[in-house]
Motif scaffolding. Structure first.
Motif, PDB file in Angstrom:
ATOM      1  N   GLN A  59       9.500   1.477   0.774  1.00 27.75           N
ATOM      2  CA  GLN A  59       8.062   1.279   0.601  1.00 27.75           C
ATOM      3  C   GLN A  59       7.537   2.373  -0.324  1.00 27.75           C
ATOM      4  OE1 GLN A  59       5.627   2.562   4.206  1.00 27.75           O
ATOM      5  NE2 GLN A  59       7.639   2.342   5.149  1.00 27.75           N
ATOM      6  N   GLU A  80       0.834  -1.190   0.000  1.00 31.92           N
ATOM      7  CA  GLU A  80       0.000   0.000   0.000  1.00 31.92           C
ATOM      8  C   GLU A  80       0.876   1.250   0.000  1.00 31.92           C
ATOM      9  OE1 GLU A  80      -3.572   1.990   2.716  1.00 31.92           O
ATOM     10  OE2 GLU A  80      -2.912  -0.085   3.033  1.00 31.92           O
ATOM     11  N   ASP A 103       0.274   6.316   9.299  1.00 28.52           N
ATOM     12  CA  ASP A 103       0.819   4.998   9.613  1.00 28.52           C
ATOM     13  C   ASP A 103      -0.128   3.912   9.110  1.00 28.52           C
ATOM     14  OD1 ASP A 103      -1.262   4.763  11.465  1.00 28.52           O
ATOM     15  OD2 ASP A 103       0.006   5.151  13.210  1.00 28.52           O
ATOM     16  N   THR A 104       0.178   2.669   9.412  1.00 29.25           N
ATOM     17  CA  THR A 104      -0.607   1.550   8.874  1.00 29.25           C
ATOM     18  C   THR A 104      -2.035   1.526   9.414  1.00 29.25           C
ATOM     19  OG1 THR A 104       0.307   0.129  10.626  1.00 29.25           O
ATOM     20  CG2 THR A 104       1.419   0.111   8.467  1.00 29.25           C
ATOM     21  N   GLU A 105      -2.279   2.229  10.524  1.00 33.01           N
ATOM     22  CA  GLU A 105      -3.629   2.298  11.082  1.00 33.01           C
ATOM     23  C   GLU A 105      -4.364   3.565  10.669  1.00 33.01           C
ATOM     24  OE1 GLU A 105      -3.187   1.886  15.277  1.00 33.01           O
ATOM     25  OE2 GLU A 105      -2.652  -0.243  15.161  1.00 33.01           O
ATOM     26  N   THR A 160       2.094   4.811   1.024  1.00 32.32           N
ATOM     27  CA  THR A 160       2.038   5.639   2.221  1.00 32.32           C
ATOM     28  C   THR A 160       2.005   7.109   1.838  1.00 32.32           C
ATOM     29  OG1 THR A 160       3.249   4.020   3.556  1.00 32.32           O
ATOM     30  CG2 THR A 160       3.245   6.297   4.346  1.00 32.32           C
TER      31      THR A 160
END
Length: 361
Positions: free
Chosen positions: A98, A3, A22-24, A5
């Motif tokens: 990433q 994914e 962030d990932t959340e 960012t």
């Protein structure tokens, strides 16, 4: 596929401020000093320390650099040094390796002309500095790679307004619902102070007559404070009386943040000296701002942001009636909120105007 960012770097002359999701989906922030030089630093195990290679030159990004490169020039946003510093900030945030959608910033008058049109060549040059077309940055001694899939460019000061009107979930705040009429944004950065007069009703309009950029900011305080500290140490017989006399690279920041520093074997207090110098620079900034904005009483809200909102807080809150004091991350955070809403299709990125539900930079 990993994914992408979303991340914004407010690439200031004093500090780089990062904001990312962030990932959340929570907003995270990080600040690193805008210090870069060619000192060759290594660890006691022989490994390179914060060293990068770009255009065939090795750079080090660390506060302890003895001879930092002077970045206070108009070309800084599109410079190789800025490209390296952004890479360094992203590495410290553990965002290398990433896919990234990167937002970068320009000061208000680097983004908009005096007549209010966007300065396309500045935006294009800044974006090109990070999309790979002007070269890449290698992390020396590491396999870490920068992976930028998309780059956008945002106006400082306006981005802080988005931080004011959008909450961390991208929803409109009560301030956005009730603030109508003239709004002043004062963005005190490292090298410049941006002043923007927005008119908020069913659309958002910039009044360029009462907007602009002055070349004064936190760096002016740091330079003046360094000079004053040197003179004090000379007077105490602790530093040679020479035009090329040096003090530790981190000393000025320590005094700025805490009022004291350990030097020549003992803790020394410079609070009075710091406050005297800060008061002088703050007065200059405040006078410039008031001259640009005209009658202060016309503004429904006065929003103050940037690193100077922290450093000059005491004087700013006395000079302006009940200002909204945002922090130094508001430009990065506001641009990130805007970027996320565009990516989610909740608002449209456009080039000139926006309504309460169609903001833009």
């Amino acid at each position: 596929m990993a994914e992408v960012t979303l991340v914004v770097d407010d690439n200031g002359y004093a500090d780089h401020k990062l904001a990312w999701l962030d990932t959340e989906g929570k907003i995270q922030t990080l600040k690193i000093p805008t210090i870069i030089g060619t000192d060759r630093l290594s660890s006691n195990s022989g490994e390179t320390v914060d060293r990068y290679r770009a255009d065939g030159v090795d750079y080090t990004c660390k506060p302890s650099v003895r001879s930092p490169i002077n970045l206070r020039n108009a070309n800084y946003p599109a410079s190789v040094e800025n490209r390296v510093l952004v890479t360094h900030a992203l590495r410290k945030a553990k965002l290398l390796n990433q896919p990234l959608h990167l937002g970068v910033t320009l000061s208000f008058r680097d983004y908009f002309s005096e007549q209010g049109s966007q300065i396309t060549e500045n935006k294009v040059a800044t974006i090109a500095n990070f999309n790979g077309s002007k070269g890449t940055v290698e992390v020396v001694g590491s396999d870490d790679k920068l992976n930028i899939e998309q780059v956008d460019c945002y106006s400082e000061a306006l981005s802080a307004f988005f931080d004011f009107v959008l909450d961390d979930e991208g929803e409109f705040t009560d301030a956005a619902k009730y603030t109508k009429g003239d709004v002043a944004i004062i963005d005190i950065g490292g090298s410049t102070t941006d002043v923007v007069n927005l008119i908020v009703d069913d659309s958002i309009t910039i009044n360029n007559t009462y907007s602009g950029t002055d070349k004064v900011g936190v760096l002016d305080l740091k330079f003046a404070l360094e000079k004053a500290i040197k003179q004090e140490l000379i007077n105490l017989g602790l530093l040679e009386n020479s035009h090329d006399a040096e003090i530790p690279p981190n000393l000025v920041n320590e005094v700025l943040e805490t009022g004291s520093t350990f030097y020549a074997g003992e803790l020394r207090n410079f609070e009075v000296l710091r406050d005297d110098v800060a008061s002088s620079v703050a007065t200059k900034i405040i006078n410039n701002v008031k001259s640009r904005l005209g009658s202060i009483g016309i503004y429904r809200a006065i929003i103050i942001t940037g690193g100077g909102s922290v450093v000059f807080h005491h004087w700013l809150t006395q000079a302006f009636p009940n200002p909204v004091m945002l922090d130094e991350f508001s430009n990065a955070r506001g641009a990130l909120k805007f970027m996320r809403n565009v990516a989610a299709g909740r608002i449209k990125g456009r080039s000139a105007k926006g309504s309460a539900k169609q903001l833009e930079v």
